[in-house]
Write a protein that holds these residues in place. Structure first.
Motif, PDB file in Angstrom:
ATOM      1  N   PHE A  83       0.849  -1.202   0.069  1.00 64.52           N
ATOM      2  CA  PHE A  83       0.169  -0.162   0.008  1.00 64.52           C
ATOM      3  C   PHE A  83       0.923   1.192  -0.035  1.00 64.52           C
ATOM      4  O   PHE A  83       0.612   2.301  -0.543  1.00 64.52           O
ATOM      5  CB  PHE A  83      -0.966  -0.074   1.312  1.00 64.52           C
ATOM      6  CG  PHE A  83      -1.745   1.181   1.083  1.00 64.52           C
ATOM      7  CD1 PHE A  83      -2.924   1.351   0.603  1.00 64.52           C
ATOM      8  CD2 PHE A  83      -1.429   2.251   2.466  1.00 64.52           C
ATOM      9  CE1 PHE A  83      -3.553   2.663   0.733  1.00 64.52           C
ATOM     10  CE2 PHE A  83      -2.121   3.577   2.518  1.00 64.52           C
ATOM     11  CZ  PHE A  83      -3.204   3.499   1.628  1.00 64.52           C
ATOM     12  N   GLU A  84       2.056   1.279   0.712  1.00 65.20           N
ATOM     13  CA  GLU A  84       2.704   2.384   0.918  1.00 65.20           C
ATOM     14  C   GLU A  84       3.600   2.683  -0.740  1.00 65.20           C
ATOM     15  O   GLU A  84       3.496   3.861  -0.989  1.00 65.20           O
ATOM     16  CB  GLU A  84       3.687   2.295   1.768  1.00 65.20           C
ATOM     17  CG  GLU A  84       3.379   2.378   3.383  1.00 65.20           C
ATOM     18  CD  GLU A  84       2.754   3.784   3.649  1.00 65.20           C
ATOM     19  OE1 GLU A  84       3.563   4.674   3.147  1.00 65.20           O
ATOM     20  OE2 GLU A  84       1.860   3.827   4.323  1.00 65.20           O
ATOM     21  N   GLU A  85       4.003   1.445  -1.171  1.00 64.03           N
ATOM     22  CA  GLU A  85       4.467   1.647  -2.483  1.00 64.03           C
ATOM     23  C   GLU A  85       3.561   2.148  -3.418  1.00 64.03           C
ATOM     24  O   GLU A  85       3.940   3.110  -4.275  1.00 64.03           O
ATOM     25  CB  GLU A  85       5.057   0.537  -3.038  1.00 64.03           C
ATOM     26  CG  GLU A  85       6.052  -0.228  -2.177  1.00 64.03           C
ATOM     27  CD  GLU A  85       6.766  -1.490  -2.634  1.00 64.03           C
ATOM     28  OE1 GLU A  85       5.898  -2.167  -3.481  1.00 64.03           O
ATOM     29  OE2 GLU A  85       7.484  -2.081  -2.018  1.00 64.03           O
ATOM     30  N   GLN A  86       2.395   1.876  -3.426  1.00 64.26           N
ATOM     31  CA  GLN A  86       1.270   2.349  -4.249  1.00 64.26           C
ATOM     32  C   GLN A  86       1.172   3.737  -4.106  1.00 64.26           C
ATOM     33  O   GLN A  86       0.812   4.741  -5.125  1.00 64.26           O
ATOM     34  CB  GLN A  86       0.065   1.624  -4.343  1.00 64.26           C
ATOM     35  CG  GLN A  86       0.043   0.430  -4.815  1.00 64.26           C
ATOM     36  CD  GLN A  86      -1.300  -0.563  -4.738  1.00 64.26           C
ATOM     37  OE1 GLN A  86      -2.365   0.042  -4.073  1.00 64.26           O
ATOM     38  NE2 GLN A  86      -1.590  -1.429  -5.516  1.00 64.26           N
ATOM     39  N   LEU A  87       0.777   4.123  -2.814  1.00 56.83           N
ATOM     40  CA  LEU A  87       0.684   5.671  -2.561  1.00 56.83           C
ATOM     41  C   LEU A  87       1.670   6.595  -3.006  1.00 56.83           C
ATOM     42  O   LEU A  87       1.657   7.833  -3.466  1.00 56.83           O
ATOM     43  CB  LEU A  87       0.585   5.759  -1.004  1.00 56.83           C
ATOM     44  CG  LEU A  87       0.251   6.970  -0.420  1.00 56.83           C
ATOM     45  CD1 LEU A  87      -1.068   7.603  -0.952  1.00 56.83           C
ATOM     46  CD2 LEU A  87       0.109   7.129   1.014  1.00 56.83           C
ATOM     47  N   GLN A  88       3.311   5.922  -2.954  1.00 58.56           N
ATOM     48  CA  GLN A  88       4.259   6.775  -3.311  1.00 58.56           C
ATOM     49  C   GLN A  88       4.217   6.936  -4.757  1.00 58.56           C
ATOM     50  O   GLN A  88       4.468   8.001  -5.420  1.00 58.56           O
ATOM     51  CB  GLN A  88       5.463   5.815  -2.991  1.00 58.56           C
ATOM     52  CG  GLN A  88       6.767   6.861  -3.224  1.00 58.56           C
ATOM     53  CD  GLN A  88       6.816   8.082  -2.362  1.00 58.56           C
ATOM     54  OE1 GLN A  88       6.228   8.275  -0.960  1.00 58.56           O
ATOM     55  NE2 GLN A  88       7.602   9.089  -2.545  1.00 58.56           N
ATOM     56  N   HIS A  90       1.520   6.830  -6.849  1.00 54.51           N
ATOM     57  CA  HIS A  90       0.379   7.882  -7.130  1.00 54.51           C
ATOM     58  C   HIS A  90       1.002   9.142  -7.004  1.00 54.51           C
ATOM     59  O   HIS A  90       0.647   9.993  -7.481  1.00 54.51           O
ATOM     60  CB  HIS A  90      -0.688   7.452  -6.091  1.00 54.51           C
ATOM     61  CG  HIS A  90      -1.855   8.395  -6.516  1.00 54.51           C
ATOM     62  ND1 HIS A  90      -2.472   8.325  -7.616  1.00 54.51           N
ATOM     63  CD2 HIS A  90      -2.477   9.412  -5.720  1.00 54.51           C
ATOM     64  CE1 HIS A  90      -3.535   8.926  -7.810  1.00 54.51           C
ATOM     65  NE2 HIS A  90      -3.446   9.642  -6.446  1.00 54.51           N
ATOM     66  N   LYS A  91       1.734   9.535  -5.637  1.00 59.57           N
ATOM     67  CA  LYS A  91       2.154  10.962  -5.517  1.00 59.57           C
ATOM     68  C   LYS A  91       3.097  11.232  -6.688  1.00 59.57           C
ATOM     69  O   LYS A  91       3.104  12.495  -7.030  1.00 59.57           O
ATOM     70  CB  LYS A  91       2.846  10.947  -4.062  1.00 59.57           C
ATOM     71  CG  LYS A  91       1.800  10.940  -2.919  1.00 59.57           C
ATOM     72  CD  LYS A  91       2.572  10.928  -1.735  1.00 59.57           C
ATOM     73  CE  LYS A  91       1.755  10.925  -0.594  1.00 59.57           C
ATOM     74  NZ  LYS A  91       2.386  10.928   0.822  1.00 59.57           N
ATOM     75  N   GLU A  92       3.896  10.387  -7.042  1.00 60.69           N
ATOM     76  CA  GLU A  92       5.067  10.782  -8.206  1.00 60.69           C
ATOM     77  C   GLU A  92       4.239  11.159  -9.496  1.00 60.69           C
ATOM     78  O   GLU A  92       4.714  11.965 -10.150  1.00 60.69           O
ATOM     79  CB  GLU A  92       5.921   9.595  -8.411  1.00 60.69           C
ATOM     80  CG  GLU A  92       6.885   9.315  -7.162  1.00 60.69           C
ATOM     81  CD  GLU A  92       8.019  10.449  -7.315  1.00 60.69           C
ATOM     82  OE1 GLU A  92       8.285  10.965  -8.121  1.00 60.69           O
ATOM     83  OE2 GLU A  92       8.383  10.881  -6.151  1.00 60.69           O
ATOM     84  N   ARG A  93       3.265  10.190  -9.822  1.00 63.71           N
ATOM     85  CA  ARG A  93       2.585  10.611 -10.964  1.00 63.71           C
ATOM     86  C   ARG A  93       1.943  11.760 -10.919  1.00 63.71           C
ATOM     87  O   ARG A  93       1.709  12.527 -11.819  1.00 63.71           O
ATOM     88  CB  ARG A  93       1.496   9.402 -11.115  1.00 63.71           C
ATOM     89  CG  ARG A  93       1.746   8.357 -12.003  1.00 63.71           C
ATOM     90  CD  ARG A  93       0.691   7.187 -12.451  1.00 63.71           C
ATOM     91  NE  ARG A  93       0.877   6.138 -11.700  1.00 63.71           N
ATOM     92  CZ  ARG A  93      -0.066   5.596 -10.614  1.00 63.71           C
ATOM     93  NH1 ARG A  93      -1.026   6.293 -10.763  1.00 63.71           N
ATOM     94  NH2 ARG A  93       0.491   4.636 -10.228  1.00 63.71           N
ATOM     95  N   LEU A  94       1.284  12.122  -9.700  1.00 65.46           N
ATOM     96  CA  LEU A  94       0.710  13.535  -9.569  1.00 65.46           C
ATOM     97  C   LEU A  94       1.704  14.820  -9.630  1.00 65.46           C
ATOM     98  O   LEU A  94       1.440  15.654 -10.419  1.00 65.46           O
ATOM     99  CB  LEU A  94      -0.295  13.344  -8.247  1.00 65.46           C
ATOM    100  CG  LEU A  94      -1.585  12.719  -7.980  1.00 65.46           C
ATOM    101  CD1 LEU A  94      -2.106  12.914  -6.724  1.00 65.46           C
ATOM    102  CD2 LEU A  94      -2.583  13.525  -9.158  1.00 65.46           C
TER     103      LEU A  94
END
Length: 118
Positions: A83-88, A90-94
Motif C-alpha cells: 500500500f505504501e509503495e502504491q501511494l508513493q 501515485h504521488k510521483e504520478r501526480l
C-alpha cells in the motif's frame, strides 16, 4: 521399623544447634550442581516416551502458533508495504502531471510536449 524415644528440651536444643552448625558450614555449599547437571538429572527422572511425546506436542504447538499468529502479522506487514509503495507511486504520478501543467512550480526539469496538429 524406627524406634521413637522421648528426649528432654535441653537435648533437643543441643541437637538443633549441632544441626545448624553443620548446615551453615561452607563445605556443604561448595558442591553446587551446574545447570547441565540439573538438566541431566531431570532427563533421568522423565522417561523417554514421555519426553518424546512432549517434544512432539511442543513442536505441534509452536508450528500451529506460528501459523495462526505470526503468518497473519507477516501478511499484514506485506500488505502495508504494498500500500505504501502504491501511494508513493501515485504521488510521483501526480507530481509529474502537475509539473507538466506548471513547470515553474516544481523542481523537475521542463518537458517539451509537442502540440497536436489538427
Amino acid at each position: 521399623m524406627g524406634k521413637i524415644e522421648e528426649i528432654s528440651e535441653e537435648e533437643a536444643r543441643k541437637i538443633s544447634e549441632e544441626q545448624l552448625e553443620t548446615v551453615s558450614s561452607d563445605e556443604d555449599w561448595e558442591d553446587v550442581e551446574t545447570f547441565e547437571e540439573k538438566f541431566e538429572a531431570l532427563k533421568e527422572l522423565i522417561p523417554f516416551t514421555i519426553r518424546k511425546t512432549f517434544s512432539g506436542t511442543a513442536a505441534w504447538f509452536l508450528s500451529s502458533t506460528a501459523i495462526f499468529v505470526v503468518l497473519p502479522v507477516l501478511f499484514f506487514a506485506e500488505e502495508e508495504n504494498h500500500f505504501e509503495e502504491q501511494l508513493q507511486e501515485h504521488k510521483e504520478r501526480l507530481k509529474r502531471q502537475r509539473s507538466l501543467l506548471h513547470p515553474d512550480l516544481y523542481d523537475l526539469p521542463k518537458v517539451d510536449i509537442p502540440a497536436p496538429h489538427f
